[in-house]
Design an enzyme around this catalytic site. Structure first.
Site, mmCIF file in Angstrom:
data_model
loop_
_atom_site.group_PDB
_atom_site.id
_atom_site.type_symbol
_atom_site.label_atom_id
_atom_site.label_comp_id
_atom_site.label_asym_id
_atom_site.label_seq_id
_atom_site.Cartn_x
_atom_site.Cartn_y
_atom_site.Cartn_z
ATOM 1 N N HIS A 179 0.867 -1.181 0.000
ATOM 2 C CA HIS A 179 0.000 0.000 0.000
ATOM 3 C C HIS A 179 0.906 1.234 0.000
ATOM 4 O O HIS A 179 1.977 1.210 0.635
ATOM 5 C CB HIS A 179 -0.835 0.075 1.298
ATOM 6 C CG HIS A 179 -2.143 -0.636 1.271
ATOM 7 N ND1 HIS A 179 -2.663 -1.258 2.399
ATOM 8 C CD2 HIS A 179 -3.088 -0.791 0.298
ATOM 9 C CE1 HIS A 179 -3.845 -1.772 2.105
ATOM 10 N NE2 HIS A 179 -4.125 -1.511 0.848
ATOM 11 N N CYS A 273 -2.055 2.774 9.255
ATOM 12 C CA CYS A 273 -3.099 1.837 8.826
ATOM 13 C C CYS A 273 -4.287 1.871 9.792
ATOM 14 O O CYS A 273 -5.418 1.592 9.390
ATOM 15 C CB CYS A 273 -2.568 0.415 8.763
ATOM 16 S SG CYS A 273 -1.241 0.187 7.595
HETATM 17 N N1 ARG Z 1 -3.934 -7.147 6.618
HETATM 18 C C1 ARG Z 1 -4.310 -5.924 5.979
HETATM 19 C C2 ARG Z 1 -4.284 -6.085 4.471
HETATM 20 O O1 ARG Z 1 -3.415 -6.736 3.966
HETATM 21 C C3 ARG Z 1 -3.425 -4.804 6.407
HETATM 22 C C4 ARG Z 1 -3.860 -3.464 5.915
HETATM 23 C C5 ARG Z 1 -2.937 -2.366 6.304
HETATM 24 N N2 ARG Z 1 -3.486 -1.099 6.038
HETATM 25 C C6 ARG Z 1 -2.855 -0.084 5.423
HETATM 26 N N3 ARG Z 1 -3.447 1.074 5.396
HETATM 27 N N4 ARG Z 1 -1.721 -0.261 4.810
HETATM 28 O O2 ARG Z 1 -5.125 -5.579 3.773
#
Ligand code: ARG
Length: 291
Positions: A179, A273
Site C-alpha cells: 500500500h 493503517c
Molecule cells: N492485513 C491488511 C491487508 O493486507 C493490512 C492493511 C494495512 N493497512 C494499510 N493502510 N496499509 O489488507
C-alpha cells in the site's frame, strides 16, 4: 569586535493543526489468512497486547489535541482495525472502500454504514477496487496514489473525478510495501517522506520533481513501518524502530512521537493503517508548487 554568527541551516517552524481521526478497536484482530507478506497465520497474535498498543495510540492522538471517533469493529473481520482502508474523506465528501480481497470485502459496507450515519456533504461507495487511505494520500492540493498491488489506474481516475483534485499515480514495486502508506508519508501540504526503492523508476522521477526536498527513508525505516505514520503538521506519530527517519524528521523541525504497534504489524499494518483522517479541504495551492 563582534564575531559573525555561524551559518546554520534552520528548520522551518512546524505548526500542528487539530485533526479528526477515525479508529476501529482491534477487538477481533487476528491473523486468520495471509494477504500480504507480513501475515503468517502460524504466528500467534497476542490480542491483549494489540489492544493495549491500540489504546496507547488512541490516547496519544487525543493527548496531542486531536479528536478520535471509533467505529465498532465486527466479528469475522479481523483486519477491520486498519481503518485507513475504509475510505477517503476530504472536505466532507466521502468515498467508501471496495476491497481487493474477499476476506475483507464486508468491511466496505460496514464502514459505509458508519459514514452514512455522519453528516457528510456526499457519500458514495467506490465502484473500482479502492482501499482508501491505504493507497490514497491527500497532500493539500493533490492526492498521491499507489498502484500495482491493491488498486488500478481506473481507481485513480474515479478518485480524481469524485474529489475534483489531481491524482498523481505512483507505481509500487515491492510486495512488502503493498500500500502507498507503507512507503510514503505526507507530513504537510508540501513535505513528504518516502522510501525510494518501493517505487518504480518512473514514480521516483515524479516524486523527485514534485518534492525535491522530500525526506528519504532507508530500508530499515521502511521495514520498521516508519513511513506508516501520521503527521499533524508538527507531531509525527510513528514506529520507534525507524531511527534514521526519526532523526531526519527532527532535523527538519518535526516532533517525532514514537508509538509501538508491533503486534498489529503481524497483520501488515502500523500507526497510519489504524487511522483514517477526515480531512478538511484546503484548496489554495502553496506558492511555487509544481503543477
Ligand atoms: N492485513 C491488511 C491487508 O493486507 C493490512 C492493511 C494495512 N493497512 C494499510 N493502510 N496499509 O489488507
Amino acid at each position: 569586535m563582534t564575531a559573525a554568527a555561524p551559518l546554520r541551516a534552520t528548520a522551518p517552524a512546524r505548526v500542528a493543526t487539530s485533526r479528526r481521526y477515525v479508529l476501529c478497536r482491534p477487538d477481533h484482530f487476528e491473523v486468520a489468512y495471509a494477504i500480504n507478506p507480513w501475515m503468517d497465520p502460524a504466528t500467534p497474535v497476542d490480542r491483549p497486547r494489540a489492544l493495549a498498543q491500540w489504546e496507547i495510540l488512541r490516547a496519544v492522538l487525543e493527548d496531542h489535541g486531536h479528536s478520535v471517533e471509533t467505529v465498532p469493529c465486527e466479528p469475522g473481520l479481523p483486519d477491520m482495525v486498519f481503518a485507513a482502508n475504509s475510505g477517503i474523506v476530504i472536505g466532507g465528501h466521502a468515498l467508501s472502500a471496495r476491497f481487493a480481497h474477499p476476506e475483507r470485502a464486508a468491511e466496505g459496507p460496514a464502514f459505509h454504514r458508519w459514514f452514512a450515519a455522519r453528516e457528510l456533504r456526499s457519500l458514495a461507495p467506490a465502484s473500482e477496487t479502492n482501499e482508501g487511505e491505504g493507497d490514497f494520500a491527500f497532500a493539500g492540493h493533490r492526492i498521491l496514489a499507489g498502484v500495482g498491488f491493491r488498486c488500478s489506474l481506473s481507481a485513480h481516475a474515479e478518485v480524481e473525478r469524485y474529489f475534483d483534485l489531481p491524482v498523481v499515480s505512483l507505481e509500487l514495486v515491492d510486495p512488502r510495501f503493498y500500500h502507498l502508506d507503507t512507503a510514503l508519508m505526507v507530513l504537510d501540504d508540501t513535505t513528504i517522506a518516502y522510501y525510494p526503492a518501493a517505487f518504480s523508476p518512473a514514480a521516483r522521477d515524479v516524486l523527485t520533481t514534485l518534492y525535491p526536498d522530500a525526506i528519504l527513508a532507508d530500508e530499515n525505516d521502511a521495514l520498521s513501518f516508519g513511513l506508516n505514520g501520521v503527521s499533524d503538521g508538527h507531531h509525527v506519530f510513528l514506529d520507534p524502530g525507524a531511527t534514521n527517519l526519526i532523526a531526519a524528521l527532527r532535523a527538519r523541525g518535526f516532533a517525532p512521537i514514537p508509538v509501538d504497534m508491533s503486534e498489529l504489524r503481524k497483520g501488515g499494518g502500523g500507526v497510519k493503517c489504524c487511522v483514517l483522517e477526515l480531512h478538511t479541504r484546503r484548496d489554495t495551492p502553496p506558492p511555487h508548487s509544481p503543477a
